[in-house]
Design an enzyme around this catalytic site. Structure first.
Site, PDB file in Angstrom:
ATOM      1  N   ASP A  77       0.834  -1.211   0.000  1.00  0.00           N
ATOM      2  CA  ASP A  77       0.000   0.000   0.000  1.00  0.00           C
ATOM      3  C   ASP A  77       0.864   1.255   0.000  1.00  0.00           C
ATOM      4  OD1 ASP A  77      -1.257  -2.303   1.119  1.00  0.00           O
ATOM      5  OD2 ASP A  77      -2.863  -1.060   1.931  1.00  0.00           O
ATOM      6  N   HIS A 127      -1.093   4.427  -0.531  1.00  0.00           N
ATOM      7  CA  HIS A 127      -2.139   5.268   0.054  1.00  0.00           C
ATOM      8  C   HIS A 127      -1.879   6.770  -0.069  1.00  0.00           C
ATOM      9  CE1 HIS A 127      -5.216   2.679   1.544  1.00  0.00           C
ATOM     10  NE2 HIS A 127      -4.380   1.902   2.199  1.00  0.00           N
ATOM     11  N   ASP A 144      -4.078  -0.516  -3.376  1.00  0.00           N
ATOM     12  CA  ASP A 144      -4.231   0.610  -2.443  1.00  0.00           C
ATOM     13  C   ASP A 144      -3.216   1.708  -2.732  1.00  0.00           C
ATOM     14  OD1 ASP A 144      -6.296  -0.807  -1.347  1.00  0.00           O
ATOM     15  OD2 ASP A 144      -5.615  -0.654   0.718  1.00  0.00           O
ATOM     16  N   ASN A 196      -8.406  -3.102  -2.255  1.00  0.00           N
ATOM     17  CA  ASN A 196      -9.767  -2.806  -1.811  1.00  0.00           C
ATOM     18  C   ASN A 196     -10.075  -1.315  -1.839  1.00  0.00           C
ATOM     19  OD1 ASN A 196      -7.972  -2.655   0.601  1.00  0.00           O
ATOM     20  ND2 ASN A 196      -9.858  -2.102   1.670  1.00  0.00           N
ATOM     21  N   HIS A 251      -2.276  -4.816   2.355  1.00  0.00           N
ATOM     22  CA  HIS A 251      -3.582  -4.627   3.004  1.00  0.00           C
ATOM     23  C   HIS A 251      -3.532  -4.296   4.490  1.00  0.00           C
ATOM     24  CE1 HIS A 251      -7.887  -4.919   3.095  1.00  0.00           C
ATOM     25  NE2 HIS A 251      -7.982  -6.121   3.630  1.00  0.00           N
TER      26      HIS A 251
END
Length: 539
Positions: free
Chosen positions: A219, A221, A248, A280, A406
Site C-alpha cells: 500500500d 495510500h 491501495d 480494496n 492490506h
C-alpha cells in the site's frame, strides 16, 4: 484486589503505547488488562480505539459492544462503535449509536455535528443506490481527448500519443512543486492505461529474467513523497528494474491523484515491466469515503474520478511471480477448493465492484490469522485464514508463498505462517499517525526474497484525508491530540482552555496542552467523565 491493581498498571502501559502511536502494543497491554480484570468497560473501550487505529474495525465493534454490555451508560463505547461502523461503511448502524450519544449528552455539540454528517452519508448512499443502473455507460463515452486544447500558458512538457520518460520526469517535478497536469493529459493517461490493463489476464504471470529485478511494493495510500523515496533508494522503473504495486495506491493520503497518475504513466511507458494489482481501495465505495473522489474533484473534476473508477475496475487482481509467489492485495479464500486456475478463469470484467462476497471480495479483503482454520474478519468485512489454510493452498498450487499487503506492519513487512504468508506495506508513518516503517521486496532471477525497510520523508503540510467529504472519516485517521475534557470533579478553567492548569485527584497541579513542547498529562492522574470525541485521549 491485586488483579485489579495489575490490570490498571497494564492499562497505563497500553495508554502510553497508544500515546506513542504504537497501536499493536497498546492492544497487547489492554488485552492483558482484560485478562486480569474482564469487568472494566474502559479496558474494552480503549482497546476498541487502538483497533480502530489498526483498521481492525470488526474487533473495535466487538470491544465497544462488550463495554456497553458491562455499562450501558458508557457513552464513549457508543461513540467508538459508531466510528468503527462508519469506517466499514455501515452508516445505518453508526447512526443508531450517534443518536444514543445525543440522548445521553444532549448538549454535546460535537456529537450533534457527527450525527448530522452520518445522516448525510446515509442519505447519499441511498440516493446512489436509487439511481444505480446495472450497466452504466462508460465514462469515456463522448470524451474527445484530441479536441481538447492545451493553453499556451501551460508550462509543462507536452504529451502526444506516446508516453515518454521526459514527460514523467517533468510530471514528478510538477507534483513535487504542487502543480497539476493539464486535464487533457490526465484523460489521455487514464484512457491508455485502462486499455492496457483491461486486456491483461485476471492473474498476470511474470518471470524475472537474468539481469532483471522485480520489486514488490505494498500500500502507498496517497503518500507520494514516500513513493519517490522508494524510487530514490531502489532505482526508478526501467527495462531491467520491474515494479509491482500491490493495490491501495489511493485514499487516505492527500496526494492520491499524483500517485495514481505517476504509476499509470509508468504502466503506459513500460507495460511489460511495470505491474499493478487492484486493492480494496481501488473501489467506488471506499473512494467516496476515504478521500480519492474528493481529491479528484478538488484538483481536476468529477469526470476524472469516474475515469479512474472505470480504470480501477479493469485492473488485474493478482500476479504470479516465477510460478512460485502468488501476489494479491488481500489474501486467501473461504473454500480450500479454490486454485490458481479458478483465479485465471475469473472474469473480473463482469463485476466492476467487489461486493460483499465471492472470489473478488476475498482477494481484496481477507487477512491472515495466527490460529488455524478460518475466522471472522477483524475488519468486519471478509474473513481471516490460518497457517494451515495457507499451507494447503501453497502445496496444492506448487507455491513457495503468498505475498499480500492490506495491513500496516510496524517494521514494514512481516513473514507469517511458517514463511508461507508475507505482508508488505509501503506507506511509512501511515496517515502521519502510526510510527511504522515502510518496506518493499526485491526478487531476482533466483526467486529469493530480499526485504528492504525505509522511513517516511517530509512532505508539504497537508493532512491525510484532507479531501474526505466527512470529518467523521478524518477523525479515524488523525493522530490523537491532547484536548480538554470535562472533569469529575469539574475543572472549568481546563474545560475552557486547553492550556489551562488543573489539579488531579491527588491535588497535584498538572497541565494539558496541545503544544508538544509542554509536559503532557499522565493519563491516569486525572478523573475523566467519559467524554466522547476520539480525537481525545483514552481513559
Amino acid at each position: 484486589m491485586a488483579d485489579s491493581e495489575d490490570a490498571l498498571t497494564l492499562k497505563q502501559k497500553g495508554n502510553q503505547a497508544f500515546k506513542d502511536h504504537d497501536w499493536p502494543n497498546s492492544v497487547h497491554f489492554y488485552t492483558k488488562a482484560i485478562e486480569a480484570n474482564d469487568r472494566d468497560p474502559s479496558f474494552y473501550a480503549n482497546r476498541a480505539q487502538a483497533n480502530i487505529k489498526l483498521e481492525a474495525y470488526g474487533y473495535a465493534i466487538a470491544d465497544a459492544t462488550k463495554a456497553i454490555e458491562l455499562d450501558a451508560s458508557y457513552v464513549k463505547a457508543y461513540w467508538r462503535r459508531a466510528i468503527a461502523n462508519t469506517a466499514i461503511l455501515n452508516s445505518r448502524e453508526a447512526l443508531k449509536d450517534f443518536k444514543v450519544v445525543i440522548r445521553k449528552e444532549p448538549n454535546n455539540k460535537d456529537a450533534k455535528l457527527k450525527l448530522a454528517e452520518c445522516e448525510k452519508i446515509v442519505k447519499r448512499v441511498e440516493f446512489l443506490r436509487a439511481i444505480e443502473v446495472g450497466d452504466p455507460p462508460s465514462a469515456f463515452e463522448g470524451l474527445d481527448i484530441d479536441s481538447i486544447v492545451v493553453e499556451q500558458t501551460y508550462d509543462g512538457v507536452k504529451l502526444g500519443n506516446e508516453m515518454t520518460q521526459e514527460f514523467i520526469d517533468d510530471m514528478i517535478t510538477r507534483f513535487q512543486n504542487g502543480k497539476k497536469l493539464h486535464k487533457k493529459y490526465v484523460y489521455r493517461i487514464i484512457a491508455e492505461v485502462k486499455k492496457i490493463v483491461y486486456d491483461e489476464p485476471t492473474m498476470v504471470e511474470v518471470d524475472v529474467d537474468k539481469g532483471h529485478k522485480l520489486t514488490v511494493c505494498g500500500d502507498t495510500h496517497g503518500q507520494f513523497f514516500d513513493l519517490l523515496e522508494i524510487f530514490r533508494l531502489n532505482g526508478f522503473p526501467s527495462e531491467s528494474q520491474y515494479y509491482l504495486f500491490n493495490g491501495d495506491f489511493v485514499d487516505r493520503g492527500s496526494w492520491s491523484t499524483e500517485i495514481a497518475l505517476l504509476l499509470y504513466s509508468y504502466k503506459w511507458l513500460r507495460p511489460k515491466a511495470f505491474f499493478l494489482n487492484r486493492g480494496n481501495h481501488e473501489t467506488d465505495d471506499m473512494n467516496r469515503v476515504y478521500g480519492f473522489e474528493g481529491e479528484c474533484k478538488a484538483k481536476y473534476n468529477d469526470r476524472v474520478f469516474k475515469l479512474f473508477s472505470e480504470s480501477f475496475s479493469a485492473l488485474p487482481l493478482a500476479t504470479l511471480i516465477g510460478k512460485k509467489f502468488f501476489t494479491l492485495h488481500g489474501g486467501l479464500f473461504s473454500d480450500d477448493k479454490i486454485t490458481l486456475d479458478d483465479v485465471r478463469k475469473l472474469n473480473r470484467h463482469q463485476q466492476r465492484q467487489p461486493g460483499q462476497q465471492g472470489l473478488m471480495m476475498e482477494m481484496l479483503w481477507t487477512d491472515p490469522q495466527t490460529a488455524p482454520g478460518r475466522g471472522p474478519s477483524k475488519r468486519g468485512v471478509g474473513l481471516q485464514f490460518g497457517p494451515d489454510v495457507t499451507k494447503r493452498f501453497c502445496e496444492k498450487n506448487g507455491l513457495d508463498a503468498v505475498i499480500r499487503s492490506h495491513e500496516v506492519r510496524m517494521e514494514g513487512y512481516e513473514v507469517e505462517h511458517d514463511g508461507r504468508c508475507i505482508t508488505v506495506f509501503s506507506a511509512p508513518k501511515y496517515c502521519d499517525s502510526t510510527e511504522n516503517k515502510g518496506a518493499y521486496i526485491n526478487i531476482g532471477p533466483e526467486l529469493k526474497l530480499e526485504y528492504h525497510k525505509f522511513d517516511a520523508v517530509p512532505h508539504p503540510d497537508v493532512k491525510p484525508m484532507a479531501y474526505a467529504q466527512s470529518s467523521l472519516m478524518q477523525m479515524i485517521d488523525e493522530a490523537p491530540k491532547p484536548i480538554a475534557l470535562p472533569l469529575n470533579p469539574p475543572c472549568n478553567a481546563l474545560a475552557a482552555n486547553p492550556s489551562a492548569y488543573c489539579t488531579n485527584n491527588n491535588g497535584t497541579v498538572v497541565s494539558w496542552d496541545s503544544n508538544p513542547d509542554t509536559p503532557t498529562l499522565n493519563l491516569e492522574e486525572i478523573y475523566w467523565d467519559g467524554g466522547t470525541s476520539d480525537a481525545k485521549e483514552l481513559l
